[in-house]
Design a protein around this motif. Structure first.
Motif, short mmCIF file in Angstrom:
data_model
loop_
_atom_site.label_atom_id
_atom_site.label_comp_id
_atom_site.label_asym_id
_atom_site.label_seq_id
_atom_site.Cartn_x
_atom_site.Cartn_y
_atom_site.Cartn_z
N GLU A 1 0.81 -1.21 0.00
CA GLU A 1 0.00 0.00 0.00
C GLU A 1 0.85 1.27 0.00
O GLU A 1 0.37 2.35 -0.34
N GLU A 2 2.12 1.14 0.38
CA GLU A 2 3.04 2.29 0.36
C GLU A 2 3.22 2.83 -1.06
O GLU A 2 3.68 3.96 -1.23
N LEU A 3 2.86 2.05 -2.05
CA LEU A 3 2.94 2.55 -3.43
C LEU A 3 2.12 3.83 -3.61
O LEU A 3 2.44 4.67 -4.45
N LEU A 4 1.07 3.97 -2.82
CA LEU A 4 0.22 5.16 -2.92
C LEU A 4 0.96 6.43 -2.52
O LEU A 4 0.50 7.53 -2.82
N ASN A 5 2.12 6.32 -1.87
CA ASN A 5 2.94 7.48 -1.52
C ASN A 5 3.76 7.99 -2.70
O ASN A 5 4.35 9.07 -2.62
N ILE A 6 3.81 7.22 -3.76
CA ILE A 6 4.63 7.60 -4.92
C ILE A 6 3.87 8.60 -5.78
O ILE A 6 2.70 8.39 -6.11
N ASP A 7 4.55 9.66 -6.11
CA ASP A 7 3.96 10.72 -6.93
C ASP A 7 3.52 10.15 -8.28
O ASP A 7 4.27 9.46 -8.95
N GLY A 8 2.28 10.42 -8.66
CA GLY A 8 1.78 9.98 -9.95
C GLY A 8 1.06 8.65 -9.92
O GLY A 8 0.52 8.22 -10.93
N LEU A 9 1.05 7.97 -8.77
CA LEU A 9 0.36 6.70 -8.69
C LEU A 9 -1.02 6.93 -8.06
O LEU A 9 -1.12 7.25 -6.89
N THR A 10 -2.04 6.78 -8.86
CA THR A 10 -3.41 7.01 -8.40
C THR A 10 -3.98 5.76 -7.75
O THR A 10 -3.46 4.65 -7.92
N ALA A 11 -5.07 5.95 -7.01
CA ALA A 11 -5.74 4.81 -6.37
C ALA A 11 -6.24 3.83 -7.44
O ALA A 11 -6.18 2.61 -7.25
N TYR A 12 -6.71 4.34 -8.56
CA TYR A 12 -7.19 3.48 -9.65
C TYR A 12 -6.04 2.61 -10.19
O TYR A 12 -6.19 1.41 -10.36
N ARG A 13 -4.92 3.24 -10.42
CA ARG A 13 -3.76 2.50 -10.93
C ARG A 13 -3.29 1.47 -9.91
O ARG A 13 -2.93 0.35 -10.26
N TYR A 14 -3.30 1.85 -8.63
CA TYR A 14 -2.92 0.91 -7.58
C TYR A 14 -3.85 -0.30 -7.57
O TYR A 14 -3.39 -1.44 -7.44
N GLN A 15 -5.15 -0.09 -7.71
CA GLN A 15 -6.10 -1.19 -7.74
C GLN A 15 -5.81 -2.16 -8.89
O GLN A 15 -5.98 -3.36 -8.75
N ARG A 16 -5.37 -1.63 -10.02
CA ARG A 16 -5.04 -2.47 -11.18
C ARG A 16 -3.81 -3.32 -10.93
O ARG A 16 -3.71 -4.44 -11.44
N MET A 17 -2.85 -2.81 -10.16
CA MET A 17 -1.58 -3.51 -10.04
C MET A 17 -1.39 -4.25 -8.71
O MET A 17 -0.50 -5.07 -8.61
N LYS A 18 -2.24 -4.02 -7.74
CA LYS A 18 -1.98 -4.55 -6.40
C LYS A 18 -1.89 -6.08 -6.34
O LYS A 18 -1.17 -6.62 -5.50
N ASP A 19 -2.57 -6.76 -7.22
CA ASP A 19 -2.52 -8.22 -7.21
C ASP A 19 -1.26 -8.77 -7.89
O ASP A 19 -1.04 -9.98 -7.88
N PHE A 20 -0.48 -7.90 -8.47
CA PHE A 20 0.71 -8.33 -9.21
C PHE A 20 2.01 -7.93 -8.52
O PHE A 20 3.09 -8.14 -9.06
#
Length: 109
Positions: free
Chosen positions: A86-105
């Protein structure tokens, strides 16, 4: 005049059926082994450990391009290893939508 007796014919049919059953079982076992090997080979495609993946491995994850891969590596270098994905959400330019797409990978070890 019959060459084989009824009992011999039955025995021949029985042996033939056994041989064919053995061949079928052998074929399916080999097929299953090949399929299992392919599954093992490809089961980790698109998965990346956030703490050890290089740019090439990150690019295999859906939703991660060159820019985001570089930002993930820079974040990891500056902040230390990820403790949770979930720390990926701290990265500039990473949206919640994009995180949802990639979190399982992605995962954190």
């Amino acid at each position: 005049m019959d060459i084989l007796t009824t009992q011999e014919r039955k025995a021949l049919v029985f042996v033939t059926v056994l041989a064919l059953a053995g061949l079928a079982i052998n074929f399916w076992q080999q097929r299953d082994a090949r399929v299992s090997k392919l599954i093992r080979c490809y089961s980790h495609i698109g998965e990346a450990d956030l703490n050890s993946a290089n740019e090439r491995e990150l690019l295999e994850v859906p939703g991660i391009g060159k820019t985001l891969a570089a930002r993930i590596i820079a974040y990891r270098s500056g902040q230390g290893p990820f403790r949770r994905k979930e720390e990926l959400l701290n990265i500039d330019g990473l949206t919640a939508y994009r995180y949802q797409r990639m979190k399982d990978f992605v995962y954190v070890e």
